[in-house]
Design a protein around this motif. Structure first.
Motif, PDB file in Angstrom:
ATOM      1  N   ASN A 315       0.797  -1.220   0.000  1.00 30.18           N
ATOM      2  CA  ASN A 315       0.000   0.000   0.000  1.00 30.18           C
ATOM      3  C   ASN A 315       0.831   1.272   0.000  1.00 30.18           C
ATOM      4  OD1 ASN A 315      -2.420  -1.503   0.141  1.00 30.18           O
ATOM      5  ND2 ASN A 315      -2.031  -1.857   2.336  1.00 30.18           N
ATOM      6  N   PHE A 316       1.988   1.264  -0.590  1.00 27.43           N
ATOM      7  CA  PHE A 316       2.794   2.482  -0.649  1.00 27.43           C
ATOM      8  C   PHE A 316       2.026   3.572  -1.415  1.00 27.43           C
ATOM      9  CE2 PHE A 316       6.235  -0.345   0.510  1.00 27.43           C
ATOM     10  CZ  PHE A 316       6.980   0.461   1.364  1.00 27.43           C
ATOM     11  N   ASP A 317       2.217   4.768  -0.979  1.00 29.87           N
ATOM     12  CA  ASP A 317       1.524   5.883  -1.649  1.00 29.87           C
ATOM     13  C   ASP A 317       1.957   5.987  -3.095  1.00 29.87           C
ATOM     14  OD1 ASP A 317       0.329   6.381   0.671  1.00 29.87           O
ATOM     15  OD2 ASP A 317       1.413   8.240   1.147  1.00 29.87           O
ATOM     16  N   TYR A 318       3.219   5.771  -3.307  1.00 27.36           N
ATOM     17  CA  TYR A 318       3.747   6.019  -4.633  1.00 27.36           C
ATOM     18  C   TYR A 318       4.421   4.771  -5.187  1.00 27.36           C
ATOM     19  CZ  TYR A 318       5.985   8.249  -8.534  1.00 27.36           C
ATOM     20  OH  TYR A 318       6.388   8.571  -9.806  1.00 27.36           O
TER      21      TYR A 318
ATOM     22  N   ASN B 315      -2.752  -3.952  -6.207  1.00 29.77           N
ATOM     23  CA  ASN B 315      -3.433  -2.666  -6.236  1.00 29.77           C
ATOM     24  C   ASN B 315      -3.331  -1.944  -7.572  1.00 29.77           C
ATOM     25  OD1 ASN B 315      -4.154  -2.907  -3.484  1.00 29.77           O
ATOM     26  ND2 ASN B 315      -2.044  -2.342  -2.910  1.00 29.77           N
TER      27      ASN B 315
ATOM     28  N   ASN E 315      -3.313  -3.163   6.149  1.00 24.28           N
ATOM     29  CA  ASN E 315      -4.171  -1.986   6.026  1.00 24.28           C
ATOM     30  C   ASN E 315      -4.234  -1.146   7.294  1.00 24.28           C
ATOM     31  OD1 ASN E 315      -4.926  -2.734   3.380  1.00 24.28           O
ATOM     32  ND2 ASN E 315      -6.313  -4.275   4.246  1.00 24.28           N
ATOM     33  N   LEU E 322       4.759   3.836   4.544  1.00 30.83           N
ATOM     34  CA  LEU E 322       3.970   3.831   3.307  1.00 30.83           C
ATOM     35  C   LEU E 322       3.890   5.223   2.688  1.00 30.83           C
ATOM     36  CD1 LEU E 322       0.984   1.471   4.237  1.00 30.83           C
ATOM     37  CD2 LEU E 322       2.975   0.941   2.832  1.00 30.83           C
ATOM     38  N   HIS E 323       4.093   6.219   3.524  1.00 28.20           N
ATOM     39  CA  HIS E 323       3.896   7.577   3.021  1.00 28.20           C
ATOM     40  C   HIS E 323       5.191   8.269   2.691  1.00 28.20           C
ATOM     41  CE1 HIS E 323      -0.073   6.594   4.214  1.00 28.20           C
ATOM     42  NE2 HIS E 323       0.286   6.468   5.492  1.00 28.20           N
ATOM     43  N   ARG E 325       8.258   9.383   0.530  1.00 28.88           N
ATOM     44  CA  ARG E 325       8.291   9.688  -0.903  1.00 28.88           C
ATOM     45  C   ARG E 325       8.934   8.543  -1.685  1.00 28.88           C
ATOM     46  NH1 ARG E 325       7.370  10.057  -5.119  1.00 28.88           N
ATOM     47  NH2 ARG E 325       7.729  11.614  -6.728  1.00 28.88           N
ATOM     48  N   TYR E 328       8.760   3.052  -1.570  1.00 27.56           N
ATOM     49  CA  TYR E 328       8.710   1.875  -2.441  1.00 27.56           C
ATOM     50  C   TYR E 328      10.097   1.499  -2.921  1.00 27.56           C
ATOM     51  CZ  TYR E 328       7.454  -0.960  -6.529  1.00 27.56           C
ATOM     52  OH  TYR E 328       7.356  -1.961  -7.458  1.00 27.56           O
TER      53      TYR E 328
END
Lengths: 352, 352, 352, 352, 352
Positions: A315-318, B315, E315, E322-323, E325, E328
């Motif tokens: 679920n990484f944002d990017y 996703n 989740n 996860l947020h 930058r 990933y």
């Protein structure tokens, strides 16, 4: 209780030559059967006691005692025929190893009588048979009524072959011949089973291991009875004794040949069982390899794919790939390539 | 300390024939027991020293020494009876291999006396027994008080059997007979255990391996004592010596037969243990196959399914199947088909 | 270089009987030690050369040569005592198999002298000892200075035992006796290690395999030295030669018994090592089973659960269970049931 | 074609004693080499045909035939020296088992000559050598030119050792001695390899199995040549024949000792290879255990953790834990606890 | 039906010496072939019955009976030539163990005649051949028409070799020689297969196990026929009987050598098969190790990675990573590091 080596404990500490019954079967009353014959006539009778026994010169006397727990009777027979107490001790000890002892005036032979049980073809009954051959007489001793000598008695009654015209030595031979014939029948019966197992080994039937084990035990058991019997018969065939007439010798040598054959067959079957066990173990190992190859191929193909799917479930944002127009299809292509490549790799290794 | 081959180090470098005690047990004071008998009377006494010993012609003298660490006493006995120093050296070396040496004037026999410990039926005690048989006398030597000869002495006291009327040779026989009877009792006892193990092998009980190992060790140990004793007794039965009277010979031959039987039983049990180990190993392999089949079936069925679930957990912005009305149900159908197909496949392979 | 079968290459193509030194150790100068004795006096000296040697009748002469690479000296000794060139060839070839040859005028014996290295109790040194016994003289040949005969010389000096009053044959016996005593000491030392390994087998210590392997190699090596020595000593004890006096024979027979005992011990230890290896292999297999059961239980329990979790991680638009109020709790209940059921199943199978 | 047991098919159905060449090598023209010598002179020549042969009394005649496919020549030689047709049949059959037959007037010996190929030290060449020793003459037969007897001829030319002054029997001995010396060289060479393998077993080098297999095959092959040769030489050394002079006997006994040594070395190496294979197999099993432990630890630690992560990846509407402020950190704590606990558990089990 | 030990059940209970046919093949009509020859002439004829038989002195008479189920004819032949009933009983019992019995007036030999089936080179046919050699006559008995003696008859017709000028003993030898030659041909044929298998073992071809098993069975079968035949021929070669002329003895000794060679070849091949099985089993184990290493590497590398991916698929409301930058990309870096590290680890362990 140990089957291979039954208890002699009862006689521990007794003086040598003391008659102590060691066996499994007790009878209410021992049975004394007398057969007396010459070429012309034959008489069969059951004796009430030893007093009723008369030995007629010129005739062969065969006295058979069934029931060994009444050691007094055995002792009386021994006294009447002048038998050494050590021989009598062995007669009533049914755990005796098959043997032959030449006491000069008589020959003492112990063998195991094996036969298939009437009611269960898979059960082999064993009983000790003691023979004492003297000049013109033969004593035999058994624990139970019932033996394998029916055909011999029948031949005597019908005066078939040379049995009625020959002496006590030939009678002893005829009885031993029947005993050895039964050995061969039993070895043959087991042998068929062994050969079946030997062929079933590569099929890895579930019970192969158990059957191999069972047959090994049976073969050990037979060997224990037959090997010393073979020695005893071999000695008998080479014995330089007045008690064994020259015309009987070729028969004894022939009998020895049979006993050797039975012994060799047992050795061959034992080797076959050992080989079968080794082959079976190897087959089990080979089968394990196959199982593990299947597992490895499944795991090695899907584990990386699952990992890839896991990555794109994060679920990484990017995650830029997720937003590609054909990302999903491209991923399937990648996964099929990876999976296919691994399959190819395993096929090349010969695992598929 | 090594159990199979105990230290001779103490005697290293000593001249041959020097008396050096090699053993485990030291006594405060050696005990000299004398039994003297003929058919009519029997006397038992404990001697304070060797000076008190008188040998009466026409009677059999049995002198038993308990305690070997006082080598001076052994030496004195040797001098009194004219025993060669090599024999005396062996008497006090309790690691001696069972043997028989005919010195002409006397016969020297060494055997191991085995017996079950009174307080622990699983422990087998071993002690060296040396016998020297001369004309009309018998010397026996043991490390400890306590032996298995109680019944023989009892028979002597009660004048049972021929023991009181026969000579020193028969007495030696009677002692050896008791020793061999004890061998048989012990082999029999272990044998029952071996046969139990043999039957437990296919059940894969946890301790089978340990029990096989233990019994092998015991059987090796017994064999080491019994095999040379068998040889020694065989020599004795064939000895052409004035010291062994003719009537004793059948008893010795009978004894040899018993020793042979004990030796054969040990060989049979050793083979059974080897077979049992092989069978057990094969059974372990078979069991491993079963375990791996279970693992493989579980893994091979669920790994692909998990992969599929993983795919639809991704996703990606655009995965068309996710938006189908009955996509979820269709997927379950697909997964059940895949899983069921794999189960069927493994059942066909015979793994289920 | 091969330890078991050292190079004879140097002598290839030479005429038989040519003296070619084959060994590992060269000395700057050979050492000739002479001991001459009778019951009354004893002289020890180191000879500069063979010329200094005088043999006095009525005394026993023991000439010991250390250093075999100077074959000229060996040759000269041979010429002086009339030794056959084949015997001399064997003397200087230190890879010779232990043997005995009766040349009539003298007896030639080769054995291996084994001893524990002074500086490392785990190293066994082996050296060839050649003995030539003639009437009143004994020649011994060794490659190096240093042997195990110190105690014998000490006994000679102190005139202990019968050594000073007996002949050259008894001296040869005394030396061989020391050699065999050392065999027994070494076998015993290794034997303790073997028995330790045998007991460590079921613990699966890491180095068991290596230790079994090492001991096997040592036992093979010992056997190679001791078995032919046993034969040679057996021949010596049975030799009908004027060179061996009657009173020496019981000692030789006793020595033969010791050599037999050493040989049997080696055989027993070898069998124990083979058994230990088999047991160890089976224990490894058993342990593998345990490992695989653990893996299988873990995998089989969690893989289905992970699959279930994966299913509900899918992103289908319409998955009704996801919207149930207590869906999450119900799923936990399902998963606990499934996992618990599998655990129960494996417990029933006996894998837990 | 079978290496161990080459075809005799060509002679099937021929009368016994018919000369049929069975071998691998055919020569354009057989070569007959004659050496004739006494202590004083020695002549070497190559004969064009048998007619050119003259035998001078008082000299030793050594006739060597290279090339056996021209059976007519062999037959003619046989006729000239009065050789039995069965011996000649064996001469030209190069698959003959090593043997010795005493025909009274001459002695017939067949052995295999083994040598390392000149161009490839890993290849062992085998050729049949037949010797016929008569009074004052020696016939030798080989399939090919080229042998290992160069040094013997050289010694003859230089009149080294006793070869020129001794008879044909000593010459035969000298040739056989060279043959046996080559056996020992080859056994030694292989033996070094075997000992290397034995030490490599625990390292589990990749080719250990192949090397063990190769050496076993070589050792079987050697044994097949050397064992019957040993018997033949043993018979020769014990032969009571005028053809073997007394002074030659010690040499033959010495040679027999060498052959025994070679045979024992082969047996030892074969046992070492068997042991090495067993050890290697056990080492493979041990290694498998290690591999499986690694797999099991990895799988058992991560599979539950992955399951937990899967649970919280589910999309249920209502999963309370997901909304806890520190839920994510708490979960990490839980996962680290679970994983650490499992690691601890496996360390306690001794798998880490 | 058991192949190794065929039924003697039919004769159970019959008097010894009674002729009971035990075999597999019945003929409509037995065939009696007579060959009578001396050096000058030879006559071949088929006899209608025994009455047509005349024996001419000075000629050798060879009477061959094909078909044993007509025991009356066998019995008549026995009566005509004075054969003991025990020999006749063995003649008609085709399960007889190969043997030799010297009855004084004649010699009785039983062997198994083995040959490759004409129509199937993989099938070995076995038939019992009984020979009775008397002064000037030879009786042979077979169950079927068709044998391996064509070449012998051909040699007789062409008067090749010494067969026409020698006696019945040489004829018997010639027949036995043909039988043994066929043994060797068959052993050789199987031997090639065994050597092929031995080389295929390390390739782990699929059918290696089956082939090893098959060859073992064949070798057991051959051994059962050849080993006692070897003994019988050995006895024949050592027999002190007027029936065997001196010039025949070297031929018999040569024949015995061949039989020994065949027996040794079988033993060698059996050992090779045992070795091959052991090597194969070890190779299977080695292969399993490789498979498991592949599985372990795949699983151990991807299982942790999948776990990591699972973690970030959770989740939780608040998962700070996860947020990030570049979260990933950082994660990929972490996963590549972990996976690469594990790969490195396994390479260091030697698993890759």
């Amino acid at each position: 209780m140990a089957r291979f080596f039954r208890s002699k404990a009862a006689s521990l500490g007794r003086p040598p030559g003391a008659l102590v019954f060691i066996g499994e079967h007790r009878m209410d009353r021992p049975v004394l059967r007398l057969i007396s014959y010459d070429a012309a006539t034959m008489e069969e009778s059951e004796l009430a006691g030893l007093d009723a026994l008369t030995i007629e010169p010129g005739r062969v006397t065969w006295l058979n005692l069934y029931g060994l727990d009444d050691t007094a009777l055995t002792s009386a027979i021994g006294a009447r025929f002048g038998i050494h107490s050590l021989a009598l001790e062995d007669v009533v000890n049914t755990t005796q190893r098959p043997t032959l002892v030449d006491f000069g005036d008589y020959i003492f032979v112990v063998v195991k009588m094996l036969r298939v049980a009437d009611d269960d073809p898979d059960t082999i009954l064993s009983e000790q048979l003691s023979l004492i051959v003297g000049p013109g007489w033969l004593l035999t001793f058994q624990e139970r009524i019932g033996d394998v000598f029916g055909p011999v008695r029948e031949r005597m009654r019908k005066a078939q072959g040379r049995i009625r015209s020959a002496g006590a030595d030939y009678l002893a031979y005829a009885l031993l011949d029947t005993v050895v014939d039964n050995y061969i029948t039993i070895v043959e019966r087991l042998g068929e089973g062994v050969e079946d197992v030997d062929e079933a080994v590569l099929d890895e039937a579930d019970d192969v291991l158990e059957r191999i084990n069972d047959y090994k035990r049976e073969m050990n058991y037979l060997r224990k009875a037959i090997r010393p019997a073979r020695e005893a018969i071999g000695q008998l065939a080479k014995l330089d004794s007045d008690l064994v007439a020259d015309p009987t010798l070729p028969f004894l040598r022939d009998l020895y040949g049979l006993a050797v054959q039975a012994g060799e067959a047992i050795d061959t079957y034992r080797e076959m069982l050992t080989d079968a066990l080794n082959t079976y173990r190897t087959a089990v190992g080979t089968r394990l390899n196959e199982v593990m190859k299947v597992l490895t191929v499944f795991a090695a193909v899907f584990i990386p794919l699952t990992f890839i799917a896991g990555v794109y479930g994060m679920n990484f944002d990017y995650v830029p790939e997720l937003h590609l127009r054909y990302g999903y299809y491209i991923l399937w292509a990648v996964m099929i390539t990876v999976g296919g490549g691994l399959l190819l790799y395993f096929r090349r290794k010969g695992w598929l």
